[in-house]
Enzyme design. Structure first.
Site, PDB file in Angstrom:
ATOM      1  N   SER A  23       0.826  -1.210   0.000  1.00  0.00           N
ATOM      2  CA  SER A  23       0.000   0.000   0.000  1.00  0.00           C
ATOM      3  C   SER A  23       0.859   1.258   0.000  1.00  0.00           C
ATOM      4  O   SER A  23       0.569   2.228  -0.702  1.00  0.00           O
ATOM      5  CB  SER A  23      -0.898   0.033   1.236  1.00  0.00           C
ATOM      6  OG  SER A  23      -1.746  -1.081   1.226  1.00  0.00           O
ATOM      7  N   ARG A  27       1.571   3.884  -3.358  1.00  0.00           N
ATOM      8  CA  ARG A  27       1.219   5.291  -3.139  1.00  0.00           C
ATOM      9  C   ARG A  27       2.449   6.182  -3.296  1.00  0.00           C
ATOM     10  O   ARG A  27       2.409   7.233  -3.926  1.00  0.00           O
ATOM     11  CB  ARG A  27       0.612   5.478  -1.747  1.00  0.00           C
ATOM     12  CG  ARG A  27      -0.859   5.054  -1.643  1.00  0.00           C
ATOM     13  CD  ARG A  27      -1.267   5.102  -0.174  1.00  0.00           C
ATOM     14  NE  ARG A  27      -2.658   4.801   0.098  1.00  0.00           N
ATOM     15  CZ  ARG A  27      -3.183   3.578   0.122  1.00  0.00           C
ATOM     16  NH1 ARG A  27      -2.439   2.533  -0.161  1.00  0.00           N
ATOM     17  NH2 ARG A  27      -4.458   3.396   0.439  1.00  0.00           N
ATOM     18  N   ASP A  49       2.596  -6.439  -7.988  1.00  0.00           N
ATOM     19  CA  ASP A  49       1.761  -5.233  -7.951  1.00  0.00           C
ATOM     20  C   ASP A  49       2.572  -3.940  -8.042  1.00  0.00           C
ATOM     21  O   ASP A  49       2.084  -2.938  -8.580  1.00  0.00           O
ATOM     22  CB  ASP A  49       0.900  -5.216  -6.678  1.00  0.00           C
ATOM     23  CG  ASP A  49      -0.366  -6.061  -6.861  1.00  0.00           C
ATOM     24  OD1 ASP A  49      -0.437  -6.800  -7.860  1.00  0.00           O
ATOM     25  OD2 ASP A  49      -1.263  -5.967  -6.002  1.00  0.00           O
ATOM     26  N   ASN A  98      -3.630  -7.221 -11.751  1.00  0.00           N
ATOM     27  CA  ASN A  98      -4.739  -7.307 -10.794  1.00  0.00           C
ATOM     28  C   ASN A  98      -4.440  -6.420  -9.592  1.00  0.00           C
ATOM     29  O   ASN A  98      -4.794  -6.727  -8.460  1.00  0.00           O
ATOM     30  CB  ASN A  98      -4.932  -8.771 -10.355  1.00  0.00           C
ATOM     31  CG  ASN A  98      -6.311  -9.005  -9.744  1.00  0.00           C
ATOM     32  OD1 ASN A  98      -7.151  -8.110  -9.736  1.00  0.00           O
ATOM     33  ND2 ASN A  98      -6.538 -10.201  -9.219  1.00  0.00           N
ATOM     34  N   ASP A 322      -7.770  -7.145   5.076  1.00  0.00           N
ATOM     35  CA  ASP A 322      -6.812  -8.092   4.504  1.00  0.00           C
ATOM     36  C   ASP A 322      -6.269  -9.051   5.573  1.00  0.00           C
ATOM     37  O   ASP A 322      -6.257 -10.269   5.393  1.00  0.00           O
ATOM     38  CB  ASP A 322      -5.646  -7.351   3.828  1.00  0.00           C
ATOM     39  CG  ASP A 322      -6.074  -6.757   2.493  1.00  0.00           C
ATOM     40  OD1 ASP A 322      -7.230  -6.987   2.082  1.00  0.00           O
ATOM     41  OD2 ASP A 322      -5.255  -6.060   1.857  1.00  0.00           O
ATOM     42  N   GLU A 350      -9.211  -9.818  -4.839  1.00  0.00           N
ATOM     43  CA  GLU A 350      -8.576 -10.647  -5.873  1.00  0.00           C
ATOM     44  C   GLU A 350      -9.495 -11.777  -6.335  1.00  0.00           C
ATOM     45  O   GLU A 350      -9.460 -12.217  -7.476  1.00  0.00           O
ATOM     46  CB  GLU A 350      -7.252 -11.210  -5.357  1.00  0.00           C
ATOM     47  CG  GLU A 350      -6.092 -10.230  -5.399  1.00  0.00           C
ATOM     48  CD  GLU A 350      -6.082  -9.199  -4.292  1.00  0.00           C
ATOM     49  OE1 GLU A 350      -7.132  -8.984  -3.619  1.00  0.00           O
ATOM     50  OE2 GLU A 350      -5.018  -8.576  -4.088  1.00  0.00           O
ATOM     51  N   HIS A 417      -3.050 -14.156  -3.602  1.00  0.00           N
ATOM     52  CA  HIS A 417      -1.867 -14.296  -2.748  1.00  0.00           C
ATOM     53  C   HIS A 417      -2.207 -14.554  -1.292  1.00  0.00           C
ATOM     54  O   HIS A 417      -1.571 -15.346  -0.619  1.00  0.00           O
ATOM     55  CB  HIS A 417      -0.995 -13.050  -2.881  1.00  0.00           C
ATOM     56  CG  HIS A 417      -1.726 -11.758  -2.603  1.00  0.00           C
ATOM     57  ND1 HIS A 417      -1.173 -10.729  -1.892  1.00  0.00           N
ATOM     58  CD2 HIS A 417      -2.976 -11.324  -2.928  1.00  0.00           C
ATOM     59  CE1 HIS A 417      -2.034  -9.727  -1.810  1.00  0.00           C
ATOM     60  NE2 HIS A 417      -3.131 -10.066  -2.431  1.00  0.00           N
ATOM     61  N   ARG A 418      -3.236 -13.845  -0.790  1.00  0.00           N
ATOM     62  CA  ARG A 418      -3.525 -13.969   0.646  1.00  0.00           C
ATOM     63  C   ARG A 418      -4.139 -15.324   0.997  1.00  0.00           C
ATOM     64  O   ARG A 418      -3.939 -15.823   2.106  1.00  0.00           O
ATOM     65  CB  ARG A 418      -4.426 -12.826   1.120  1.00  0.00           C
ATOM     66  CG  ARG A 418      -3.764 -11.494   0.953  1.00  0.00           C
ATOM     67  CD  ARG A 418      -4.274 -10.423   1.874  1.00  0.00           C
ATOM     68  NE  ARG A 418      -3.687  -9.165   1.452  1.00  0.00           N
ATOM     69  CZ  ARG A 418      -2.432  -8.803   1.702  1.00  0.00           C
ATOM     70  NH1 ARG A 418      -1.641  -9.584   2.400  1.00  0.00           N
ATOM     71  NH2 ARG A 418      -1.966  -7.654   1.250  1.00  0.00           N
ATOM     72  N   LYS A 443       2.346 -11.617  -5.937  1.00  0.00           N
ATOM     73  CA  LYS A 443       1.626 -10.349  -6.030  1.00  0.00           C
ATOM     74  C   LYS A 443       2.153  -9.349  -5.000  1.00  0.00           C
ATOM     75  O   LYS A 443       2.296  -8.161  -5.300  1.00  0.00           O
ATOM     76  CB  LYS A 443       0.132 -10.589  -5.804  1.00  0.00           C
ATOM     77  CG  LYS A 443      -0.739  -9.396  -6.106  1.00  0.00           C
ATOM     78  CD  LYS A 443      -2.202  -9.800  -6.116  1.00  0.00           C
ATOM     79  CE  LYS A 443      -3.075  -8.783  -6.823  1.00  0.00           C
ATOM     80  NZ  LYS A 443      -3.263  -7.539  -6.107  1.00  0.00           N
TER      81      LYS A 443
END
Ligand code: DC
Length: 680
Positions: A23, A27, A49, A98, A322, A350, A417-418, A443
Site C-alpha cells: 500500500s 502510493r 503489484d 490485478n 486483509d 482478488e 496471494h492472501r 503479487k
C-alpha cells in the site's frame, strides 16, 4: 510450480524481516511521480503489484530507476524524477494486472492529466468495481469511459476540462481505494477541492495511510470526520527527498499468527508502534484470542497464550480486511466458534474471498457459516476421519492444541496471494497441507514460503565434542530426510580463511566480524567456494582449523554469522551441525542431539582417519598424543566463555562409542522420529 507440499509443522519461532508495504510502495511511487523534484524511495516492495505501477509510470514518461540490486527479502531502492503534476506521455495503453492499489489512483491521476489513455487488467480486474470512482471523476468533468462492462475496467480516458465548483460526492462502502484515488489526484488541479462521502466509509485506516503520505509530499488534507475532505489549493506535491517504505503489516499477519498458533515467539521487523498501517491492529485481534503480544517501535512479537489455547472471538474487522483472512485460519485453532463481521469488501478483492475462505476452510474440516458480509468458523470437537494429530509436546510453547484438521488437503488459491499465504498456517495443525499454485504469492510477497520456512521448518540441531563424528552423521541424516544441511563449522573456517587472505589478524575482533558479515561464500554439493574460488580443501587444513577455533571465540564474529546461519532454515527442514545450534541459533529446534563418544574412541577414529589419508599404520604411539590433544581440546571447549561445549538440557544424548557410522545415524533417527512423526 503446481503446488507446494507443506509437511506437518509442530512449532514456529524466530524473526522475520518484512518486505515493504504494498500500500505504501504504490502510493509513494505515484506521489513521487507527480511531485516536483527527485525522490529516492528506499525499501520499496519488489512484487507483481509494484512492478505493474513501475511499468505504468514508465509508459507515461516518468523516469524511475533502480539504485540498488533487489535484496534477498525482495525490496529495492528507486529514484523517481517527479513530473510536477504533468505526465509527459500523453497517449498510452496501460496494463494494470490485478493491482487495485495501482489502477484506482492512477486512473484518477490520468483523468486529470489531459491525455488519452487506455487502462486494462487481468480478467478478474475487469470484474472488480471501479464505478464509484468513475462517477466521482465524471462529476468534475473528467471524460472516463467504459470499454467493456459499465462500472468495471477496462477504461478509456480523454482530456477534459475540470470544474471543481461543487463538492465531489462519492460512495465509500465498496472500496476505500476510490476515495484514496480522488484524494491523491485532486492536488493536480491546483484548486481547492471538496469530497463528500455519501455512505459509510470502509477500511478507514487505508485512508489514513493516504493522508499521511500526501502530507509527507506537502499536501495536507482537511478532514471532517470521515464524511468530508478538503484538498487545499496549492502548487501540488513536493518531493521530501528520501523516503522509506515500512514493512508490510498485512504480510506481518501470517507470521504473528504463526507465533500465536505455533508457540512463538515470532518477531516481525519492519512494522511496530510507529507504523502508519492499520493492519498492525491485527496484533490486537490476536491478543483478544489470548496470544501474548509485545510491541517495539519497529517490531511486533507474538507468542501462544500462556495456557496454550487460543480463544474464540466475535469481531468487527472492517478496519483490517486483509489481515482478517489470517484470523479466519487462526480460527481453526480456537476453542470455539469465531465470527468475522463487516467484511463485505472481501467479495470484490482478488477473488470473492468469502466464498474462497469458506470453501477451503471446509476442506480442512471446519464448519463454516457465511453471510453477505460475515463468516463464522468453528472446528467440530470430534476427530474427523483421516485426521492426524500431533503428540502432546513435552515443552512449553508448543502448538496451541492438537486440532483435528483434515490431513492431506489440497488448498486452491484462486490467484489470490492472501489465500495461499494464510492457509500455510494450517500445517501448524500437525497435518500435511498442499497449497496449489503457490506462485500467486508474488503479487505482494515473492519470497513468502522461504520466510515462512525460516520460522516454521523443522530443525534438527546436532552438537558434540570434536571427532565425535557429528559432521558425517549430521550430513547423512540430512541426506536421508531430504533436508537442508548447515555445517556451521565451515562458516567459521571460511571466515578464518577469508581473514587470512585479506591480511586481517585473527584476534582483531571488529575486522574479523566485518569479514564474517560480508563473507562471499557459496556451498554447492561437496564443494565450498570463497569469492568463486574452490576452497573445499583449503578450509580443512590444520592452520585454518586453529584460526577457526580462535575467531569462533570472538562474540562479534558469532553475532555477525547469526542471521546467516538462521537463513538456512527452509522447507522441508534443516539439519544444523555445530556448537551453538540448539542453544543460540535455533533454540526452539524440534530435535536436539548431543553426539558424543569416549575420548579413547574418538582418538581411535582420528587415528584411523590419518591412516585413510595415507599415514603408515605403524604409529600407534601417536594415539596417545591424539588422545592428549582431544582431552585438552574438550577441556578448553567446555571452559571457554563464548559458546562453550555443553549438552543442552533438552538435547538427547547419543553415545557413539560402540557404534559405527550407520548405527550412529540410526540412533539419531531414533531421536528424530517421535518428534517429527510424519517422517518415514
Ligand atoms: O566443526 P569444525 O571443526 O569445522 O569447526 C571449526 C571451528 O569452529 C571449531 O573450533 C569449532 C568452532 N565452531 C563454533 O564455535 N561454533 C559452531 N557453531 C561451529 C564451529
Amino acid at each position: 510450480m503446481e503446488f507446494i507440499q507443506l509437511q506437518p509443522l509442530s512449532r514456529a519461532a524466530g524473526t522475520v524481516r518484512l518486505p515493504g508495504s504494498k500500500s505504501i510502495s504504490n502510493r509513494m511511487l505515484l506521489l513521487a511521480a507527480l511531485a516536483t523534484g527527485e525522490t529516492e524511495i528506499r525499501d520499496l516492495l519488489d512484487s507483481d503489484d509494484t512492478r505493474v505501477m513501475l511499468a505504468a509510470l514508465a509508459k507515461v514518461g516518468v523516469n524511475v530507476t533502480p539504485v540498488t540490486p533487489v535484496t534477498a527479502i525482495g525490496q529495492n531502492a528507486y529514484r523517481v524524477t517527479g513530473c510536477a503534476g504533468v505526465f509527459p506521455g500523453k497517449d498510452a495503453a496501460l496494463f494494470m494486472g490485478n493491482a487495485g492499489t495501482a489502477i484506482r489512483p492512477l486512473t484518477a491521476a490520468l483523468a486529470l492529466s489531459g491525455g488519452h489513455y487506455c487502462v486494462s487488467g487481468v480478467p478478474r480486474m475487469h470484474e472488480r468495481p471501479i464505478g464509484d470512482l468513475v462517477d466521482g471523476l465524471r462529476q468534475i468533468g473528467c471524460d472516463v469511459r467504459y470499454t467493456g462492462n459499465a462500472g468495471f475496467p477496462p477504461l478509456e480516458i480523454f482530456p477534459a476540462r475540470v470544474n471543481l465548483a461543487e463538492p465531489i460526492r462519492v460512495r465509500g462502502d465498496v472500496s476505500s481505494q476510490f476515495l484514496t484515488a480522488l484524494l491523491m489526484a485532486l492536488p493536480l488541479t491546483g484548486k481547492t477541492a471538496v469530497i463528500e462521502m455519501t455512505t459509510e466509509l470502509i477500511s478507514k485506516p487505508y485512508i489514513e495511510i493516504t493522508l499521511n503520505l500526501m502530507a509527507r509530499f506537502g499536501v495536507t488534507v482537511e478532514r471532517e470526520g470521515w464524511r468530508r475532505f478538503t484538498i487545499p489549493a496549492g502548487p501540488g506535491y513536493r518531493s521530501p527527498g528520501v523516503v522509506h517504505v515500512e514493512g508490510d503489516a498485512s504480510s506481518a499477519s501470517y507470521f504473528l499468527a504463526a507465533g500465536a498458533i505455533g508457540g512463538g515467539p515470532v518477531r516481525v521487523e519492519g512494522v511496530g508502534r510507529q507504523s502508519i498501517q492499520g493492519d498492525v491492529k491485527f496484533a490486537n485481534a490476536l491478543e483478544t484470542m489470548g496470544a501474548r503480544i509485545s510491541w517495539g517501535d519497529n517490531w511486533i512479537e507474538a507468542s501462544a497464550p500462556a495456557d496454550g489455547q487460543l480463544k474464540a472471538f466475535d469481531l468487527d474487522l472492517n478496519h483490517i480486511p486483509d489481515a482478517a483472512m489470517t484470523l479466519a485460519v487462526a480460527a481453526l485453532f480456537a476453542d470455539g466458534k469465531c465470527t468475522l463481521r463487516n467484511i463485505a469488501s472481501w467479495r470484490v478483492k482478488e477473488t470473492d474471498r468469502i466464498v474462497a475462505m469458506a470453501t477451503e476452510l471446509r476442506k480442512l474440516g471446519a464448519t463454516v457459516e457465511e453471510g453477505d458480509d460475515w463468516i463464522a468458523v468453528s472446528m467440530p470437537p470430534s476427530k474427523s476421519a483421516g485426521a492426524v494429530s500431533m503428540p502432546p509436546s513435552e515443552s512449553a510453547g508448543a502448538v496451541s492444541r492438537a486440532p483435528t484438521l483434515q490431513a492431506n488437503v489440497g488448498i486452491d488459491t484462486y490467484d489470490d496471494h492472501r489465500v495461499a499465504m494464510c492457509f500455510a498456517l494450517a500445517a501448524l495443525g500437525g497435518v500435511p497441507v498442499r497449497i496449489n499454485d503457490p506462485g500467486c504469492v508474488a503479487k505482494t510477497f515473492p519470497h513468502y514460503f522461504d520466510a515462512f520456512g525460516a520460522i516454521a521448518a523443522p530443525v534438527i540441531a546436532i552438537d558434540g565434542p570434536s571427532a565425535s563424528g557429528k559432521g558425517t552423521v549430521a550430513q547423512r541424516v540430512a541426506a536421508a530426510l531430504g533436508f537442508h544441511f548447515l555445517d556451521s563449522g565451515a562458516l567459521y573456517r571460511l571466515t578464518a580463511l577469508a581473514a587470512l587472505r585479506a591480511g586481517v589478524a585473527w584476534d582483531d575482533e571488529a575486522a574479523v566480524a566485518a569479514v564474517a558479515a560480508q563473507l562471499p561464500a557459496k556451498f554447492s554439493g561437496e564443494q565450498t567456494f570463497l569469492d568463486g574460488d574452490d576452497v573445499s580443501a583449503a578450509i580443512r587444513t590444520e592452520e585454518v582449523g586453529i584460526g577457526a577455533s580462535k575467531i569462533a571465540a570472538l562474540p562479534a564474529v558469532r553475532s555477525a554469522l547469526l542471521e546467516r546461519q538462521r537463513a538456512y532454515r527452509r522447507f522441508p527442514g534443516l539439519v544444523a551441525d555445530g556448537r551453538d545450534m540448539g542453544s543460540v541459533i535455533f533454540p526452539a529446534a524440534e530435535v536436539k542431539v548431543f553426539l558424543t563418544a569416549s575420548a579413547e574412541a574418538r582418538a581411535e577414529r582420528r587415528y584411523k582417519q590419518l591412516i585413510d589419508k595415507g599415514m603408515p599404520d605403524n604409529m600407534r604411539p601417536l594415539l596417545q598424543d591424539i588422545l592428549q590433544e582431544l582431552r585438552g581440546r574438550d577441556a578448553r571447549d567446555a571452559a571457554r566463555s563464548v559458546a562453550p561445549l555443553r549438552r543442552c538440557d533438552d538435547a538427547d544424548l547419543v553415545d557413539t562409542t560402540e557404534l559405527n557410522i550407520d548405527e550412529a545415524v540410526a540412533a539419531v533417527m531414533e531421536s528424530v522420529r517421535p518428534r517429527l512423526p510424519f517422517l518415514n
